[in-house]
Design a protein around this motif. Structure first.
Motif, PDB file in Angstrom:
ATOM      1  N   ARG A   1      -2.946   3.337  -8.689  1.00  0.00           N
ATOM      2  CA  ARG A   1      -4.376   3.049  -8.566  1.00  0.00           C
ATOM      3  C   ARG A   1      -5.225   4.273  -8.876  1.00  0.00           C
ATOM      4  O   ARG A   1      -6.236   4.185  -9.590  1.00  0.00           O
ATOM      5  CB  ARG A   1      -4.673   2.540  -7.155  1.00  0.00           C
ATOM      6  N   LEU A   2      -4.826   5.419  -8.334  1.00  0.00           N
ATOM      7  CA  LEU A   2      -5.598   6.636  -8.573  1.00  0.00           C
ATOM      8  C   LEU A   2      -5.497   7.077 -10.031  1.00  0.00           C
ATOM      9  O   LEU A   2      -6.450   7.638 -10.588  1.00  0.00           O
ATOM     10  CB  LEU A   2      -5.119   7.750  -7.637  1.00  0.00           C
TER      11      LEU A   2
ATOM     12  N   TRP B 270      -9.547  -1.237 -10.187  1.00  0.00           N
ATOM     13  CA  TRP B 270      -9.457   0.218 -10.067  1.00  0.00           C
ATOM     14  C   TRP B 270      -9.971   0.920 -11.313  1.00  0.00           C
ATOM     15  O   TRP B 270     -10.508   2.035 -11.229  1.00  0.00           O
ATOM     16  CB  TRP B 270      -8.025   0.629  -9.731  1.00  0.00           C
TER      17      TRP B 270
ATOM     18  N   PHE C  59       3.037   4.616  -1.395  1.00  0.00           N
ATOM     19  CA  PHE C  59       2.570   5.772  -2.167  1.00  0.00           C
ATOM     20  C   PHE C  59       2.599   5.490  -3.663  1.00  0.00           C
ATOM     21  O   PHE C  59       1.692   5.863  -4.399  1.00  0.00           O
ATOM     22  CB  PHE C  59       3.436   6.990  -1.841  1.00  0.00           C
TER      23      PHE C  59
ATOM     24  N   ASN D 283       2.213   2.689  -5.280  1.00  0.00           N
ATOM     25  CA  ASN D 283       1.097   1.851  -5.698  1.00  0.00           C
ATOM     26  C   ASN D 283      -0.217   2.620  -5.688  1.00  0.00           C
ATOM     27  O   ASN D 283      -1.062   2.433  -6.554  1.00  0.00           O
ATOM     28  CB  ASN D 283       1.003   0.623  -4.786  1.00  0.00           C
ATOM     29  N   TRP D 284      -0.406   3.480  -4.694  1.00  0.00           N
ATOM     30  CA  TRP D 284      -1.631   4.274  -4.656  1.00  0.00           C
ATOM     31  C   TRP D 284      -1.662   5.282  -5.789  1.00  0.00           C
ATOM     32  O   TRP D 284      -2.728   5.601  -6.316  1.00  0.00           O
ATOM     33  CB  TRP D 284      -1.779   4.970  -3.302  1.00  0.00           C
ATOM     34  N   LYS D 285      -0.515   5.788  -6.187  1.00  0.00           N
ATOM     35  CA  LYS D 285      -0.475   6.692  -7.332  1.00  0.00           C
ATOM     36  C   LYS D 285      -0.919   5.962  -8.592  1.00  0.00           C
ATOM     37  O   LYS D 285      -1.680   6.511  -9.407  1.00  0.00           O
ATOM     38  CB  LYS D 285       0.940   7.246  -7.510  1.00  0.00           C
TER      39      LYS D 285
ATOM     40  N   LEU E  84       0.815  -1.201   0.000  1.00  0.00           N
ATOM     41  CA  LEU E  84       0.000   0.000   0.000  1.00  0.00           C
ATOM     42  C   LEU E  84       0.855   1.259   0.000  1.00  0.00           C
ATOM     43  O   LEU E  84       0.448   2.295   0.498  1.00  0.00           O
ATOM     44  CB  LEU E  84      -0.923  -0.002   1.227  1.00  0.00           C
TER      45      LEU E  84
END
Length: 521
Positions: free
Chosen positions: A230-231, A349, A224, A226-228, A222
């Motif tokens: 996903r978003l 996503w 940053f 990977n979240w970038k 999780l």
């Protein structure tokens, strides 16, 4: 024997994915048509239905991701086949018993309830098949299994076939009851095909197939980065999906809410996936980058203009803008696809972003906007796809200049609006079109300079949202059944009632001022 097995693996998977997609997208117009008479043929029937199907797609993709992440392949296959059997027991599809009652005042909630009860479970199971089958193919040992994303184009080809076949063949030739029964037979056939796909995967690699899924520690975390990712996947899916609903509402409001007009924008939307998810796309990025600002400028400048051919021009330009924006977004999605170990997460996503776009256009926008303002807003956001969505990296240290320029333009628009409402400026619809056309031209000619083009785009959208249309608004209301306006055009002898741009009635201003009431027939 091994070689013969490899020969038939890919055709089986393609046939299964195409069949699943065909069923998935033929049931959407079929069930929406079942509901349509109860709600009076409103365009929102399809918009809300499409939003519901997008949310169910998220649920199905999430289910597929959980199966891949936490269950061994053999157990995942058994579980999925059991769920297919449960959905088969609920067929054939039809309206639930509560639909016999009249729709309540809250038509949105009533329609969503009917969709859940009538088609929810079969659609949920079908929606999981595309990512699940691609993940299974990735473990099949086939020569193409290292990059299974090309099967997504096959899935969308099956969907597109269903959308074209429904208004041209299925709807004219078959009644709804017959359609539902044939669809149930196809669903049973799909179960057999899925079993064959699962068996071929387990047979090919027994050692890998029976191993448990990687633990959470072995999979992408999780962080940053990977979240970038996903978003970004969600954002690039949000814009085309929201535009799909907004464009469909824009077109059907002034014509009719019929399956033929519903499926055309959706078919174009699926076509952009087919084109974009190829190793060598047939349409060049350079062409799309040139087409997009021109089409957006024409659409926004003419969408509220009431001249003779303005609506047709705006529709054609809107379709071109929708196609260019969707192709750019979906190509970015393809180029940012992850490895096979994150395939189901990637599609999850994507579906989250797509459903969020549908919810915004179908449910949120009608509650906060009195006009179809979500269309120009999403077109403006679509310009960010030219830069991969990372505007902070694009603008760099130039953002203060861009922000100050945009603020000055916002103040100018606010002044014009205030003076117009106060009667100090004789603002006309032609003046609005001229200003928007000028801003659109600025957006087009600044294509070589990133900051000026972004400022011009924001100014164009701001003008479309805030500039008065030149007609004196007496009453504006947007409901489930469309946008209704009572306006008094400059110098006219009548007040007119419009639904979209369609004239529904007129009243002499002199009669109203004399009696203060609606004249009797």
């Amino acid at each position: 024997m091994q070689r013969a097995h490899h020969v038939i693996v890919l055709p089986i998977f393609i046939a299964t994915i195409c069949t699943s997609a065909f069923l998935l997208f033929s049931v959407q117009p079929m069930f929406a048509k079942m509901v349509l008479p109860t709600l009076g043929g409103a365009p929102a029937v399809w918009a809300v239905s499409l939003c519901f199907f997008q949310v169910m797609l998220v649920a199905g993709y999430g289910y597929a991701h959980l199966l891949e992440r936490y269950l061994a392949p053999k157990l995942a296959l058994v579980f999925h086949l059991a769920l297919l059997a449960l959905a088969l027991a609920a067929l054939p599809i039809g309206l639930p018993a509560i639909s016999a009652a009249a729709a309540p005042d809250r038509a949105y909630l009533w329609l969503i309830t009917i969709l859940c009860l009538g088609v929810g479970l079969p659609f949920f199971v079908l929606s999981a098949n595309a990512p699940l089958l691609q993940a299974w193919f990735g473990r099949s040992g086939h020569i193409e299994s290292s990059d299974a994303y090309f099967l997504y184009a096959a899935s969308n080809a099956g969907s597109l076939t269903a959308l074209l076949a429904y208004p041209l063949l299925i709807e004219p030739l078959l009644g709804l009851t017959t359609q539902s029964r044939i669809w149930a037979v196809g669903f049973a056939l799909l179960g057999a095909l899925i079993a064959a796909c699962g068996w071929s995967t387990l047979r090919e690699l027994p050692a890998r197939a029976t191993a448990p899924r990687k633990s959470s520690a072995d999979l992408p975390g999780l962080g940053f980065g990977n979240w970038k990712d996903r978003l970004t996947w969600a954002g690039l899916s949000f814009i085309p999906s929201g535009l799909l609903v907004a464009l469909t509402t824009f077109v059907t409001t002034d014509i009719a809410a019929v399956p033929l007009l519903w499926v055309v924008p959706l078919a174009l939307y699926l076509g952009t996936f087919i084109v974009a998810f190829q190793r060598k796309p047939p349409i060049s990025r350079r062409f799309l980058l040139g087409l997009q600002p021109v089409a957006i400028a024409i659409t926004i400048a003419t969408m509220d203009w009431d001249a003779g051919l303005a609506w047709a021009i705006s529709c054609l330009a809107g379709i071109a803008a929708f196609l260019a924006t969707s192709l750019l977004c979906h190509r970015q999605l393809y180029e940012q696809r992850p490895g096979a170990e994150r395939l189901t997460e990637y599609y999850l996503w994507m579906s989250i972003g797509g459903s969020a776009g549908g919810i915004f256009s179908a449910l949120i926008a009608p509650q906060i906007f009195t006009n179809l303002l979500e269309f120009p807003l999403l077109l403006g956001l679509g310009m960010l796809c030219r830069f991969g969505g990372d505007t902070s990296a694009v603008l760099g240290k130039r953002w203060p200049l861009a922000a100050s320029t945009l603020a000055a333009l916002a103040v100018l628009v606010a002044v014009i609006t205030t003076l117009t409402r106060g009667g100090m400026i004789a603002w006309t619809p032609q003046m609005r079109v001229s200003v928007l056309a000028g801003l659109g031209m600025a957006m087009v000619v600044t294509y070589r300079w990133i900051t000026p083009q972004l400022v011009a785009t924001a100014a164009l959208v701001l003008g479309a949202v805030l500039l008065p249309d030149g007609n004196k608004p007496i009453h504006v209301a947007r409901t489930f059944f469309g946008t209704h306006r009572v306006i008094e055009p400059p110098g006219a002898a009548f007040r007119i009632l419009l639904h979209g741009t369609t004239l529904h009635g007129a009243q002499r201003i002199a009669d109203y001022r004399l009696t203060g009431t609606r004249p009797l027939p």
